[in-house]
Scaffold this motif. Sequence first.
Motif, mmCIF file in Angstrom:
data_model
loop_
_atom_site.group_PDB
_atom_site.id
_atom_site.type_symbol
_atom_site.label_atom_id
_atom_site.label_comp_id
_atom_site.label_asym_id
_atom_site.label_seq_id
_atom_site.Cartn_x
_atom_site.Cartn_y
_atom_site.Cartn_z
ATOM 1 N N CYS A 77 45.477 37.366 43.449
ATOM 2 C CA CYS A 77 44.344 37.249 42.363
ATOM 3 C C CYS A 77 44.948 38.516 41.454
ATOM 4 O O CYS A 77 44.604 39.671 41.735
ATOM 5 C CB CYS A 77 43.448 36.575 42.231
ATOM 6 S SG CYS A 77 43.065 34.699 42.880
ATOM 7 N N ASN A 78 44.436 38.461 40.152
ATOM 8 C CA ASN A 78 44.138 39.599 38.990
ATOM 9 C C ASN A 78 43.709 40.325 39.369
ATOM 10 O O ASN A 78 42.158 38.843 39.977
ATOM 11 C CB ASN A 78 45.357 39.240 37.687
ATOM 12 C CG ASN A 78 45.112 38.863 37.278
ATOM 13 O OD1 ASN A 78 43.979 38.285 37.116
ATOM 14 N ND2 ASN A 78 46.148 38.304 36.367
ATOM 15 N N ASP A 79 42.116 41.298 38.767
ATOM 16 C CA ASP A 79 41.227 40.954 38.874
ATOM 17 C C ASP A 79 40.962 40.050 37.792
ATOM 18 O O ASP A 79 39.023 39.973 37.704
ATOM 19 C CB ASP A 79 41.243 42.842 38.034
ATOM 20 C CG ASP A 79 41.614 44.357 38.886
ATOM 21 O OD1 ASP A 79 42.145 43.403 40.213
ATOM 22 O OD2 ASP A 79 41.905 44.952 37.781
ATOM 23 N N LEU A 117 37.629 42.357 47.108
ATOM 24 C CA LEU A 117 37.450 42.049 45.882
ATOM 25 C C LEU A 117 37.355 43.480 45.050
ATOM 26 O O LEU A 117 36.801 43.098 43.712
ATOM 27 C CB LEU A 117 35.595 41.518 45.632
ATOM 28 C CG LEU A 117 35.438 40.038 46.459
ATOM 29 C CD1 LEU A 117 34.020 40.228 45.909
ATOM 30 C CD2 LEU A 117 35.889 38.904 45.695
ATOM 31 N N ALA A 118 37.915 44.781 45.536
ATOM 32 C CA ALA A 118 37.808 45.359 44.688
ATOM 33 C C ALA A 118 38.660 45.597 43.596
ATOM 34 O O ALA A 118 39.737 44.472 44.003
ATOM 35 C CB ALA A 118 38.039 46.565 46.012
ATOM 36 N N GLY A 169 46.534 46.774 39.614
ATOM 37 C CA GLY A 169 47.457 46.557 39.482
ATOM 38 C C GLY A 169 48.603 45.351 40.470
ATOM 39 O O GLY A 169 49.540 45.965 40.501
ATOM 40 N N ALA A 170 47.488 45.754 41.871
ATOM 41 C CA ALA A 170 48.436 46.010 43.165
ATOM 42 C C ALA A 170 48.724 44.325 42.518
ATOM 43 O O ALA A 170 49.951 43.602 43.840
ATOM 44 C CB ALA A 170 47.161 45.543 44.515
ATOM 45 N N ASP A 202 39.751 22.258 45.582
ATOM 46 C CA ASP A 202 39.228 23.143 46.146
ATOM 47 C C ASP A 202 38.688 24.033 44.966
ATOM 48 O O ASP A 202 38.433 24.544 43.905
ATOM 49 C CB ASP A 202 40.301 24.550 45.964
ATOM 50 C CG ASP A 202 39.726 25.303 46.846
ATOM 51 O OD1 ASP A 202 39.149 26.180 47.046
ATOM 52 O OD2 ASP A 202 40.998 25.696 47.407
ATOM 53 N N TYR A 203 37.170 24.364 45.256
ATOM 54 C CA TYR A 203 35.751 24.955 44.287
ATOM 55 C C TYR A 203 36.579 26.180 44.189
ATOM 56 O O TYR A 203 35.873 27.437 43.533
ATOM 57 C CB TYR A 203 34.535 24.583 44.675
ATOM 58 C CG TYR A 203 33.678 24.862 43.963
ATOM 59 C CD1 TYR A 203 33.229 24.594 42.962
ATOM 60 C CD2 TYR A 203 33.208 26.377 44.282
ATOM 61 C CE1 TYR A 203 32.121 24.590 42.087
ATOM 62 C CE2 TYR A 203 31.967 26.884 43.944
ATOM 63 C CZ TYR A 203 31.443 26.120 42.444
ATOM 64 O OH TYR A 203 30.796 26.265 41.764
ATOM 65 N N VAL A 204 36.996 26.964 45.601
ATOM 66 C CA VAL A 204 36.998 28.916 45.731
ATOM 67 C C VAL A 204 38.018 28.715 45.024
ATOM 68 O O VAL A 204 38.223 29.965 44.562
ATOM 69 C CB VAL A 204 36.898 28.858 47.371
ATOM 70 C CG1 VAL A 204 36.685 30.295 47.345
ATOM 71 C CG2 VAL A 204 35.829 28.422 48.179
ATOM 72 N N PHE A 205 39.402 28.586 45.877
ATOM 73 C CA PHE A 205 40.768 29.405 44.688
ATOM 74 C C PHE A 205 41.394 27.490 43.818
ATOM 75 O O PHE A 205 41.722 26.358 45.444
ATOM 76 C CB PHE A 205 41.215 29.839 46.178
ATOM 77 C CG PHE A 205 41.487 30.784 46.764
ATOM 78 C CD1 PHE A 205 40.438 31.848 45.783
ATOM 79 C CD2 PHE A 205 40.663 30.794 47.801
ATOM 80 C CE1 PHE A 205 39.969 33.126 46.242
ATOM 81 C CE2 PHE A 205 40.352 32.447 48.377
ATOM 82 C CZ PHE A 205 39.779 33.586 47.584
#
Length: 280
Positions: free
Chosen positions: A135-137, A206-207, A211-212, A231-234
Amino acid sequence: MLPCTVDLDADSSSAATTVHFWIPGHRKSTRPALVLIHGFGANSRWQFYYQVGHLSRRFDLYIPDLLFFGKSYTARKERSEVFQAECLAEGLRRLGVDRFSIYGISYGGYVGYHLADMIPDRVDKVVLMSTGVGCNDDQKDELVAKLGRDPKLLLVPRTTDDLRQLMLKSVYRSGYMKLIPDSFLQDYVNEIGHKKEKMELVDHLLAKSSGAGRSLPVLTQETLLIWGNKDYVFPMNLAYQLQRHLGSKARVAIVKEAGHAVNMDAPDEVNRLIISFILG
């Protein structure tokens, strides 16, 4: 299965780290080893309740408690998924588990991913279920906004309402959960230990990644991504996003009428997928 605690710092003067495992209750067999890594929803004792009996007929199972879950703990300040993976790698080495496959759920998928990348010569195949790896930011922000409340209150519930919301958002076939009495849920909430440290794990997860997500390593192992179409979360698009990142060695299996906790919504189908993939 038998309980076993591995002291990772027994020969050093550094801060104490211990990892608790459930291990096979018999001598080593010719069956392949499978490491089951739980998510935030429960420790190792409960996360795989519907799977241990079935999978243990085909594999030698090793089921750790991640740090700050169950009986696993560290006095160190590290809160990353990489450190969790390092502890599992060392714990399994000390248990004499030389080669194994991985099955990680949600947060356990993050840890399992790093574990597979860290020691590729020891990991045969990887199964990741309902995980936000990659996941990106912006996607993280969207997922948090969709939840409608602080993720820490869901993942580290302090009230029966927090816990009930976690269950309802995780399990698609959750009608029966509305019947669970608050007294039972309160007992569960009261037994949650290391709340502060678990919230720090969520903060790290969640930080901002700087670019990780773009520098996420590509695993060398064959990888199966199991997702519920509800899937409601992801959401499912993250499964295909991760598949594209991993390339030709990865495939996606979508389980219909299943939510984030696919292992609870459709345990028999999940068991079949895991056995067919790892032994195939």
